[in-house]
Design a protein around this motif. Structure first.
Motif, PDB file in Angstrom:
ATOM      1  N   MET A   1      65.970  28.092   4.293  1.00 39.50           N
ATOM      2  CA  MET A   1      67.757  28.673   4.091  1.00 39.50           C
ATOM      3  C   MET A   1      67.963  29.118   5.134  1.00 39.50           C
ATOM      4  O   MET A   1      67.430  29.988   5.516  1.00 39.50           O
ATOM      5  CB  MET A   1      67.789  29.007   3.066  1.00 39.50           C
ATOM      6  N   SER A   2      69.144  28.971   5.840  1.00 34.38           N
ATOM      7  CA  SER A   2      69.741  30.005   6.842  1.00 34.38           C
ATOM      8  C   SER A   2      71.162  30.532   6.223  1.00 34.38           C
ATOM      9  O   SER A   2      70.643  31.644   6.540  1.00 34.38           O
ATOM     10  CB  SER A   2      70.800  28.420   7.671  1.00 34.38           C
ATOM     11  N   THR A   3      71.053  30.151   5.335  1.00 34.79           N
ATOM     12  CA  THR A   3      72.496  30.973   4.548  1.00 34.79           C
ATOM     13  C   THR A   3      72.150  31.458   2.712  1.00 34.79           C
ATOM     14  O   THR A   3      71.862  30.428   2.162  1.00 34.79           O
ATOM     15  CB  THR A   3      74.049  30.515   4.855  1.00 34.79           C
ATOM     16  N   LEU A   4      73.426  32.077   2.330  1.00 35.32           N
ATOM     17  CA  LEU A   4      72.925  32.300   0.655  1.00 35.32           C
ATOM     18  C   LEU A   4      73.905  30.725   0.193  1.00 35.32           C
ATOM     19  O   LEU A   4      73.362  30.206  -0.276  1.00 35.32           O
ATOM     20  CB  LEU A   4      74.092  33.496   0.426  1.00 35.32           C
ATOM     21  N   ALA A   5      74.806  30.772   0.920  1.00 35.90           N
ATOM     22  CA  ALA A   5      75.363  28.966   0.573  1.00 35.90           C
ATOM     23  C   ALA A   5      75.251  28.317   0.313  1.00 35.90           C
ATOM     24  O   ALA A   5      74.532  27.425  -0.628  1.00 35.90           O
ATOM     25  CB  ALA A   5      76.741  28.890   1.850  1.00 35.90           C
ATOM     26  N   ASP A   6      74.297  27.943   1.246  1.00 33.44           N
ATOM     27  CA  ASP A   6      72.939  27.298   1.173  1.00 33.44           C
ATOM     28  C   ASP A   6      72.208  27.230   0.452  1.00 33.44           C
ATOM     29  O   ASP A   6      71.263  26.485   0.141  1.00 33.44           O
ATOM     30  CB  ASP A   6      72.436  26.970   2.675  1.00 33.44           C
ATOM     31  N   LEU A   7      71.402  28.333  -0.027  1.00 32.83           N
ATOM     32  CA  LEU A   7      70.563  28.798  -1.215  1.00 32.83           C
ATOM     33  C   LEU A   7      70.988  28.148  -2.046  1.00 32.83           C
ATOM     34  O   LEU A   7      70.143  27.920  -3.081  1.00 32.83           O
ATOM     35  CB  LEU A   7      69.965  30.037  -0.750  1.00 32.83           C
ATOM     36  N   ALA A   8      72.450  28.745  -2.701  1.00 27.61           N
ATOM     37  CA  ALA A   8      73.413  28.259  -3.845  1.00 27.61           C
ATOM     38  C   ALA A   8      73.259  27.258  -3.892  1.00 27.61           C
ATOM     39  O   ALA A   8      73.018  27.051  -5.364  1.00 27.61           O
ATOM     40  CB  ALA A   8      74.671  29.057  -3.744  1.00 27.61           C
ATOM     41  N   ALA A   9      73.310  26.469  -3.620  1.00 30.13           N
ATOM     42  CA  ALA A   9      73.884  24.757  -3.035  1.00 30.13           C
ATOM     43  C   ALA A   9      72.297  24.208  -3.175  1.00 30.13           C
ATOM     44  O   ALA A   9      72.102  23.200  -4.250  1.00 30.13           O
ATOM     45  CB  ALA A   9      73.680  24.227  -1.512  1.00 30.13           C
ATOM     46  N   GLU A  10      71.337  24.798  -2.794  1.00 25.14           N
ATOM     47  CA  GLU A  10      69.894  24.541  -3.477  1.00 25.14           C
ATOM     48  C   GLU A  10      69.634  24.565  -4.570  1.00 25.14           C
ATOM     49  O   GLU A  10      68.065  23.456  -5.550  1.00 25.14           O
ATOM     50  CB  GLU A  10      68.437  25.125  -2.595  1.00 25.14           C
ATOM     51  N   VAL A  11      69.782  25.953  -5.020  1.00 27.41           N
ATOM     52  CA  VAL A  11      69.247  26.602  -6.647  1.00 27.41           C
ATOM     53  C   VAL A  11      69.507  25.215  -7.421  1.00 27.41           C
ATOM     54  O   VAL A  11      69.680  25.135  -8.296  1.00 27.41           O
ATOM     55  CB  VAL A  11      70.400  27.636  -7.130  1.00 27.41           C
ATOM     56  N   THR A  13      70.430  22.160  -7.409  1.00 26.94           N
ATOM     57  CA  THR A  13      69.772  20.790  -6.957  1.00 26.94           C
ATOM     58  C   THR A  13      68.348  20.456  -7.372  1.00 26.94           C
ATOM     59  O   THR A  13      67.311  19.970  -7.205  1.00 26.94           O
ATOM     60  CB  THR A  13      70.100  20.088  -5.503  1.00 26.94           C
ATOM     61  N   ASN A  14      68.307  21.909  -7.461  1.00 23.93           N
ATOM     62  CA  ASN A  14      66.643  21.964  -6.827  1.00 23.93           C
ATOM     63  C   ASN A  14      66.134  23.395  -8.407  1.00 23.93           C
ATOM     64  O   ASN A  14      66.382  23.905  -8.900  1.00 23.93           O
ATOM     65  CB  ASN A  14      65.795  23.117  -6.087  1.00 23.93           C
ATOM     66  N   LYS A  15      64.918  21.868  -9.676  1.00 19.18           N
ATOM     67  CA  LYS A  15      64.844  22.485 -10.711  1.00 19.18           C
ATOM     68  C   LYS A  15      63.867  23.628 -10.545  1.00 19.18           C
ATOM     69  O   LYS A  15      64.083  24.769 -11.376  1.00 19.18           O
ATOM     70  CB  LYS A  15      64.245  21.965 -11.486  1.00 19.18           C
ATOM     71  N   ASP A  16      62.671  23.568  -9.959  1.00 15.28           N
ATOM     72  CA  ASP A  16      62.080  24.464  -9.406  1.00 15.28           C
ATOM     73  C   ASP A  16      63.172  26.150  -9.090  1.00 15.28           C
ATOM     74  O   ASP A  16      62.325  27.202  -9.660  1.00 15.28           O
ATOM     75  CB  ASP A  16      60.702  24.348  -8.081  1.00 15.28           C
ATOM     76  N   LEU A  17      63.699  26.353  -8.388  1.00 14.81           N
ATOM     77  CA  LEU A  17      64.736  27.212  -7.957  1.00 14.81           C
ATOM     78  C   LEU A  17      65.641  27.830  -9.108  1.00 14.81           C
ATOM     79  O   LEU A  17      65.133  28.960  -9.634  1.00 14.81           O
ATOM     80  CB  LEU A  17      64.869  27.575  -6.237  1.00 14.81           C
ATOM     81  N   ARG A  18      66.105  27.081 -10.125  1.00 16.65           N
ATOM     82  CA  ARG A  18      66.675  27.017 -10.744  1.00 16.65           C
ATOM     83  C   ARG A  18      66.531  27.569 -12.014  1.00 16.65           C
ATOM     84  O   ARG A  18      66.291  28.777 -12.324  1.00 16.65           O
ATOM     85  CB  ARG A  18      67.916  25.873 -11.472  1.00 16.65           C
ATOM     86  N   ARG A  19      65.072  27.530 -12.510  1.00 18.62           N
ATOM     87  CA  ARG A  19      63.262  27.907 -13.032  1.00 18.62           C
ATOM     88  C   ARG A  19      63.416  29.454 -12.938  1.00 18.62           C
ATOM     89  O   ARG A  19      63.236  30.141 -13.762  1.00 18.62           O
ATOM     90  CB  ARG A  19      62.770  26.959 -12.864  1.00 18.62           C
TER      91      ARG A  19
END
Length: 166
Positions: A1-11, A13-19
């Motif tokens: 991920m390049s920014t925290l905003a990108d990481l937040a967006a990924e969380v 949609t990504n169940k593993d990161l959200r978990r």
């Protein structure tokens, strides 16, 4: 991920990161609730004591987890893995959200009820996290039931932990 905003967006949609974020949030909630049980309700803590306990507990857990994550990544030889830092940021973000909510509750509550406000906020966080995630696949009633069950289970674990330690 390049920014925290990108990481937040990924969380989102990504169940593993959200978990991982939920797991850390729930863990910190349970430990904070347990730590808040060190105070005696009959003799309330002085102004600032609850805030300092929450701050110290949250920062201590974040530092311990960051160190353990960093060390285990090094031990396993995965320090080149592109998602390792993102995973750590997601976990630490979950911890800081819970700690921040609990500290804000103490800052805005009158001294006479800050301990109860802190406990209520941490316990409610457990229920809210479970409710929000359960709503992705369950009705409101089912999600509320899941949240209530998680609340009772989380508080029970925290009280058991507090009882064993103290």
């Amino acid at each position: 991920m390049s920014t925290l905003a990108d990481l937040a967006a990924e969380v989102r949609t990504n169940k593993d990161l959200r978990r991982e974020a939920y797991s850390m949030s729930l863990y910190v909630s349970i430990v904070l609730f347990s730590a808040l049980c060190v105070f005696n309700d009959d003799h309330p803590p002085d102004r600032g004591d609850v805030f300092l306990l929450e701050l110290g507990t949250t920062v201590g857990l974040v530092l311990a987890h960051a160190f353990a994550s960093w060390l285990s990544t090094r031990m396993m030889g995965d320090h080149e893995q592109p998602g390792a830092w993102d995973l750590l940021l997601v976990q630490l973000g979950g911890a800081l959200v819970v700690g921040s909510l609990a500290m804000i509750a103490v800052l805005i509550a009158p001294t006479s009820v800050e301990l109860q406000a802190a406990r209520l906020t941490v316990a409610a966080t457990i229920a809210a996290l479970v409710y929000v995630e359960s709503r992705t696949s369950a009705s409101r009633a089912q999600a509320a039931l899941h949240g209530l069950i998680a609340l009772v289970a989380g508080v029970t674990v925290a009280l058991l932990k507090s009882w064993l330690v103290h």
